[in-house]
Design a protein around this motif. Structure first.
Motif, PDB file in Angstrom:
ATOM      1  N   THR A  48     -10.556  -2.449  12.953  1.00  0.00           N
ATOM      2  CA  THR A  48     -10.409  -1.457  11.897  1.00  0.00           C
ATOM      3  C   THR A  48      -9.434  -0.370  12.320  1.00  0.00           C
ATOM      4  O   THR A  48      -9.161  -0.180  13.516  1.00  0.00           O
ATOM      5  CB  THR A  48     -11.777  -0.845  11.521  1.00  0.00           C
ATOM      6  OG1 THR A  48     -11.633  -0.036  10.349  1.00  0.00           O
ATOM      7  CG2 THR A  48     -12.331   0.000  12.666  1.00  0.00           C
ATOM      8  N   ASP A 108     -20.988  -3.957   5.927  1.00  0.00           N
ATOM      9  CA  ASP A 108     -20.010  -3.178   6.698  1.00  0.00           C
ATOM     10  C   ASP A 108     -19.038  -4.063   7.473  1.00  0.00           C
ATOM     11  O   ASP A 108     -18.238  -3.559   8.269  1.00  0.00           O
ATOM     12  CB  ASP A 108     -20.716  -2.218   7.646  1.00  0.00           C
ATOM     13  CG  ASP A 108     -21.495  -2.942   8.751  1.00  0.00           C
ATOM     14  OD1 ASP A 108     -21.556  -4.203   8.731  1.00  0.00           O
ATOM     15  OD2 ASP A 108     -22.050  -2.259   9.624  1.00  0.00           O
ATOM     16  N   LEU A 159       0.838  -1.186   0.000  1.00  0.00           N
ATOM     17  CA  LEU A 159       0.000   0.000   0.000  1.00  0.00           C
ATOM     18  C   LEU A 159       0.884   1.250   0.000  1.00  0.00           C
ATOM     19  O   LEU A 159       1.847   1.344   0.772  1.00  0.00           O
ATOM     20  CB  LEU A 159      -0.909   0.007   1.243  1.00  0.00           C
ATOM     21  CG  LEU A 159      -1.994   1.080   1.302  1.00  0.00           C
ATOM     22  CD1 LEU A 159      -3.038   0.864   0.203  1.00  0.00           C
ATOM     23  CD2 LEU A 159      -2.672   1.066   2.681  1.00  0.00           C
ATOM     24  N   ASN A 160       0.558   2.172  -0.897  1.00  0.00           N
ATOM     25  CA  ASN A 160       1.228   3.482  -0.934  1.00  0.00           C
ATOM     26  C   ASN A 160       2.748   3.354  -1.049  1.00  0.00           C
ATOM     27  O   ASN A 160       3.501   4.046  -0.351  1.00  0.00           O
ATOM     28  CB  ASN A 160       0.857   4.311   0.297  1.00  0.00           C
ATOM     29  CG  ASN A 160      -0.639   4.599   0.380  1.00  0.00           C
ATOM     30  OD1 ASN A 160      -1.307   4.731  -0.653  1.00  0.00           O
ATOM     31  ND2 ASN A 160      -1.168   4.678   1.595  1.00  0.00           N
ATOM     32  N   ASP A 178      -7.406   3.551  10.551  1.00  0.00           N
ATOM     33  CA  ASP A 178      -7.234   4.481   9.447  1.00  0.00           C
ATOM     34  C   ASP A 178      -5.903   4.301   8.743  1.00  0.00           C
ATOM     35  O   ASP A 178      -5.737   4.728   7.594  1.00  0.00           O
ATOM     36  CB  ASP A 178      -7.324   5.925   9.968  1.00  0.00           C
ATOM     37  CG  ASP A 178      -8.701   6.253  10.520  1.00  0.00           C
ATOM     38  OD1 ASP A 178      -9.702   5.825   9.900  1.00  0.00           O
ATOM     39  OD2 ASP A 178      -8.770   6.920  11.568  1.00  0.00           O
ATOM     40  N   SER A 179      -4.924   3.684   9.414  1.00  0.00           N
ATOM     41  CA  SER A 179      -3.572   3.531   8.892  1.00  0.00           C
ATOM     42  C   SER A 179      -3.137   2.078   9.009  1.00  0.00           C
ATOM     43  O   SER A 179      -3.532   1.383   9.965  1.00  0.00           O
ATOM     44  CB  SER A 179      -2.599   4.418   9.683  1.00  0.00           C
ATOM     45  OG  SER A 179      -1.247   4.056   9.430  1.00  0.00           O
ATOM     46  N   LEU A 202      -7.876  -3.787   2.582  1.00  0.00           N
ATOM     47  CA  LEU A 202      -8.468  -2.503   2.213  1.00  0.00           C
ATOM     48  C   LEU A 202      -9.824  -2.790   1.580  1.00  0.00           C
ATOM     49  O   LEU A 202      -9.911  -3.417   0.523  1.00  0.00           O
ATOM     50  CB  LEU A 202      -7.558  -1.763   1.232  1.00  0.00           C
ATOM     51  CG  LEU A 202      -8.025  -0.372   0.809  1.00  0.00           C
ATOM     52  CD1 LEU A 202      -8.082   0.578   2.000  1.00  0.00           C
ATOM     53  CD2 LEU A 202      -7.106   0.182  -0.282  1.00  0.00           C
ATOM     54  N   TYR A 203     -10.892  -2.349   2.246  1.00  0.00           N
ATOM     55  CA  TYR A 203     -12.256  -2.637   1.791  1.00  0.00           C
ATOM     56  C   TYR A 203     -13.071  -1.358   1.893  1.00  0.00           C
ATOM     57  O   TYR A 203     -13.157  -0.732   2.966  1.00  0.00           O
ATOM     58  CB  TYR A 203     -12.862  -3.737   2.663  1.00  0.00           C
ATOM     59  CG  TYR A 203     -14.326  -4.018   2.413  1.00  0.00           C
ATOM     60  CD1 TYR A 203     -14.747  -4.726   1.296  1.00  0.00           C
ATOM     61  CD2 TYR A 203     -15.296  -3.566   3.312  1.00  0.00           C
ATOM     62  CE1 TYR A 203     -16.095  -4.991   1.072  1.00  0.00           C
ATOM     63  CE2 TYR A 203     -16.645  -3.830   3.106  1.00  0.00           C
ATOM     64  CZ  TYR A 203     -17.035  -4.536   1.983  1.00  0.00           C
ATOM     65  OH  TYR A 203     -18.380  -4.791   1.767  1.00  0.00           O
ATOM     66  N   GLN A 204     -13.625  -0.945   0.759  1.00  0.00           N
ATOM     67  CA  GLN A 204     -14.456   0.252   0.689  1.00  0.00           C
ATOM     68  C   GLN A 204     -13.756   1.456   1.311  1.00  0.00           C
ATOM     69  O   GLN A 204     -14.346   2.244   2.063  1.00  0.00           O
ATOM     70  CB  GLN A 204     -15.819   0.006   1.345  1.00  0.00           C
ATOM     71  CG  GLN A 204     -16.663  -1.024   0.588  1.00  0.00           C
ATOM     72  CD  GLN A 204     -18.074  -1.142   1.132  1.00  0.00           C
ATOM     73  OE1 GLN A 204     -18.415  -0.587   2.179  1.00  0.00           O
ATOM     74  NE2 GLN A 204     -18.928  -1.875   0.407  1.00  0.00           N
ATOM     75  N   GLY A 205     -12.445   1.571   0.997  1.00  0.00           N
ATOM     76  CA  GLY A 205     -11.692   2.740   1.401  1.00  0.00           C
ATOM     77  C   GLY A 205     -11.210   2.739   2.833  1.00  0.00           C
ATOM     78  O   GLY A 205     -10.614   3.735   3.283  1.00  0.00           O
ATOM     79  N   ARG A 206     -11.423   1.631   3.571  1.00  0.00           N
ATOM     80  CA  ARG A 206     -10.993   1.582   4.964  1.00  0.00           C
ATOM     81  C   ARG A 206     -10.242   0.275   5.211  1.00  0.00           C
ATOM     82  O   ARG A 206     -10.439  -0.726   4.512  1.00  0.00           O
ATOM     83  CB  ARG A 206     -12.196   1.700   5.906  1.00  0.00           C
ATOM     84  CG  ARG A 206     -11.814   1.853   7.381  1.00  0.00           C
ATOM     85  CD  ARG A 206     -12.975   2.320   8.225  1.00  0.00           C
ATOM     86  NE  ARG A 206     -12.613   2.395   9.632  1.00  0.00           N
ATOM     87  CZ  ARG A 206     -11.953   3.413  10.193  1.00  0.00           C
ATOM     88  NH1 ARG A 206     -11.610   4.458   9.438  1.00  0.00           N
ATOM     89  NH2 ARG A 206     -11.674   3.411  11.485  1.00  0.00           N
TER      90      ARG A 206
END
Length: 756
Positions: free
Chosen positions: A98, A158, A16-17, A100-101, A74-78
């Motif tokens: 879950t 979700d 990622l990134n 954010d990083s 990474l699922y639906q942006g999270r």
């Protein structure tokens, strides 16, 4: 730090990134109380930083032990972490966290476990169907159900809870390689499932990777859906990794290269991740092999050599002018030696064919001449006399190590210094070489009193084809310092005495052996260097080479050089049975390369072969015996290098195992074992301590040289004094658990993985 310094189980890599994030089960707290997970970071998959704690139980989390197998998706942006947790009195299950990083901190997302509360479950992974429906794919534990299950559970959009009932994808026992295990705590026997991971190929096939135990240890399996979705019927494909490693997943690096990562060995506090490059072949995953730089040029050159030999070496066919023993006084029932020799001598004057077409011809030594074709017609036999007096010694004009050290000077057929000779016809040459007719002990020091069937020395344009050669008293065919030799469509049965070699090629150049079916008591096809001449440009293809000793061998006399040899599309190994009762059905080795008398062996390619019934599929030995003719200087140790053995299958092998051993002052160099998968019987002998085995100086060089000690100390390969050893898709599959390690080597070995 490097991968081998990271002690985790169940590795998972998120790309990622522009960076790699490595998660896994902490090795130290795996089996007991635990309080968190770590992440390691890297930009190149080689050097890693960490550990950095990405989840920590602050005392409010519901589970306190067995924190296992974190995966971050990474699922639906999270970012979501799926991991297994346990608490005393509560079934193990998968919960979802879950963040954010990718560095965390991860916090609970699901309300406890999403797996069924009364099921013992572990190792959940996320799968999203083509329609966008998320599923949790997980293992229903064998300690509860006996035959472990891989299941799929629909999740809410979700990912916070289950959204339906679990469905069974397959049982562990569906894989034929899966091994029945015993659980010490529960006392239950069953089949393990763990570590599922889902991958879709470029062709749209849906694969579920999963782990269990086989006879080789922890194993990474592959199941294939028949409809390209999680709802399909799953069948088991061949495992991706057998060498005691599992719980794998697939990721791509920043350049798009696929890797399988798993932990190996499966030993507490020794586990570490390894990365194995993959590619897709035929819609399935396969290891992307790491091959040494010298292999591709060698393969291309030897295949071009084979094309050139095939086009140019068509065989001398001889003159159609017929000479019959009957025209030179032969009477049926009498000894035919003189009449056959007279016919050969006459044919040699002008070129012609000596035809044996009247049934059986009993004869002593026949000396061939140039431009003579000896044709034994179908239904007729040239029978060797059983009177040793009919075999006068033929001492070669140019003495070799064989003449001076071995005393092998008698034969039914003898040719020296000839051009254009041929033996053919569809009939049989029979040496009548039983032990009753020609007694003598098995020996490596000469066989006086036991004639060869054929000795062909210093000849050019030799063509032997479409005949049956049977029952020599010693070796069957010996071609020594010959040029342009074509042997094809031969049936060789040499199993009535000791030292019953099939074909011996010594110091010959431009040779083809094709479509030959050989079953021998001793070496089936053997290269020797007693002529002290080079053996070069040899093609052996589409042959059956079966032996009670060594199927395909170089040695032991290696005073000359051996180079540019291609063995292609052959079946080799042990005989189906030994009719003589003198030996056994297994060969000592499938491939045996023994350089012990100086000389250089290099540029050997053995490709697309089957090895069955070999106690040691492969045996390489470099030593310093130094046998020469009397008066010759002792040579320095020779060379054994650039040997590639590729695309090999077979079974019923072992249990001794394969081993390569050089000497401290001279190593074997540059050996590749590529795409090899052999089934082998497990050893039942005590495991040898490799350090307790001396250098074996002076021991006769053959694969049985360690039999008084035991089997090889590694089940896959034992290598000592070998430089440049590459294993590219090398799998040895025991028929039951084998206590020996897969590999023992005193040097670096190139695998299909980063930091194995």
């Amino acid at each position: 730090m490097r991968l081998e310094e990271i002690n985790i189980r169940d590795p998972y890599v998120l790309t990622l990134n522009g960076q790699y994030y490595l998660y896994g089960t902490r090795g130290a707290t795996c089996w007991g109380e635990a309080d968190g997970f770590d992440v390691y970071t890297s930009h190149d998959l080689i050097s890693w930083e960490g550990p950095f704690e990405c989840f920590h139980n602050d005392g409010t989390f519901w589970a306190d032990r067995n924190y296992w197998a974190p995966e971050v998706h990474l699922y639906q942006g999270r970012l979501y972490m799926l991991a297994s947790f346990k608490k005393e009195g509560v079934c193990r299950g998968t919960a979802i966290l879950t963040a954010d990083s990718p560095m965390g901190p991860f916090v609970p997302h699901s309300d406890g476990r999403v797996t069924p509360p009364d099921w013992e479950c572990l190792d959940g992974t996320l799968y999203v169907s083509p329609s966008g429906k998320p599923y949790l794919v997980f293992a229903h534990e064998w300690v509860q159900v006996g035959d472990g299950e891989i299941c799929a559970l629909p999740l809410s959009e979700d990912l916070s809870r289950a959204d339906g009932d679990p469905m069974l994808l397959f049982h562990a026992s569906d894989a034929k390689w899966a091994k029945l295990m015993h659980h010490r705590s529960s006392g239950r026997d069953g089949y393990v499932t763990d570590g599922p991971s889902v991958w879709r190929t470029a062709e749209g096939k849906l694969l579920v990777l999963w782990a269990s135990f086989s006879a080789e240890g922890y194993t990474e399996g592959v199941a294939v859906s028949d409809n390209g979705d999680i709802t399909g019927h799953f069948t088991q494909a061949a495992p991706l990794f057998r060498r005691d490693g599992g719980h794998g997943m697939i990721f791509r690096d920043l350049a798009g290269q696929m890797y399988l990562t798993l932990h190996t060995p499966n030993i507490h506090l020794q586990e570490h991740p390894c990365f194995i490059p993959l590619e897709e072949k035929g819609g399935m995953l396969a290891v992307k092999h790491t091959l040494p730089e010298w292999f591709a040029p060698l393969q291309a050159r030897l295949h071009a050599m084979a094309d050139t030999l095939t086009a140019s070496l068509t065989g001398w066919q001889g003159s159609e002018t017929i000479f019959r023993p009957e025209d030179y006084g032969y009477q049926p029932g009498a000894k035919a030696t003189a009449a056959i020799q007279a016919a050969v001598d006459a044919a040699g004057q002008q070129g012609g064919t000596v035809l044996l077409s009247g049934g059986d011809y009993l004869s002593g030594t026949i000396i061939l001449r140039s431009n003579v074709r000896l044709m034994v017609q179908s239904g007729s036999r040239l029978l060797a006399s059983t009177d040793l007096a009919d075999y006068p010694e033929q001492i070669a004009r140019r003495l070799t190590v064989q003449d001076t050290n071995m005393g092998m000077n008698q034969s039914l057929i003898f040719a020296e210094g000839c051009k254009n000779i041929c033996i053919c016809g569809g009939g049989e040459l029979n040496g009548q070489g039983t032990r009753e007719n020609f007694p003598g002990d098995e020996t490596c020091c000469g066989t006086p009193g036991r004639p060869f069937l054929m000795r062909i020395i210093d000849c050019k344009n030799v063509h032997v084809h479409d005949v049956t050669l049977r029952s020599a008293a010693c070796w069957m065919e010996n071609y020594l310092n010959c040029d342009r030799v074509l042997l094809e469509n031969l049936t060789v049965r040499n199993q009535t005495n000791y030292n019953n070699d099939g074909i011996d090629i010594d110091g010959c150049r431009d040779v083809i052996v094709r479509h030959c079916d050989i079953a021998s008591g001793d070496d089936a096809c053997c290269f020797k260097g007693a002529s002290q001449r080079p053996t070069e440009r040899v093609l052996i293809e589409h042959c059956r080479l079966y032996s009670c000793c060594n199927a395909l061998k170089v040695g032991t006399d290696t005073q000359g050089d051996f180079r540019d040899v291609l063995v292609l599309s052959c079946r080799i190994g042990g005989v189906e049975h030994d009719p003589s009762g003198l030996k056994h059905r297994c060969s000592d080795s499938g491939v045996s390369l023994e350089m012990v008398d100086g000389g250089t062996l290099e540029n050997f390619l053995i490709e697309d072969i089957t090895i069955d019934r070999a106690w040691s599929p492969f045996f390489l030995r470099l030593e310093d015996r130094g046998r020469v003719k009397p008066g010759d200087p002792r040579p320095a140790p020779g060379n054994l290098r650039q040997i590639a053995i590729a695309h090999v299958r077979g079974g019923d092998n072992g249990p001794r195992g394969s081993y390569f051993i050089g000497i401290p002052e001279k190593a074997i160099e540059d050996v590749l074992l590529y795409d090899v998968c052999l089934e082998q019987h497990a050893s039942e002998k005590p495991v040898l301590d490799e350090n307790a085995i001396d250098e074996l100086r002076g021991v006769y060089p053959d694969a049985h040289m360690i039999d008084d000690l035991g089997d090889a100390p590694a089940r896959g390969l034992w290598a000592r004094h070998v430089h440049g050893l590459s294993l590219a898709g090398y799998d040895i599959v025991p028929d039951k658990e084998d206590p020996r390690p897969y590999l023992l080597a005193d040097t670096d070995v190139t695998f299909d993985q980063i930091n194995p």
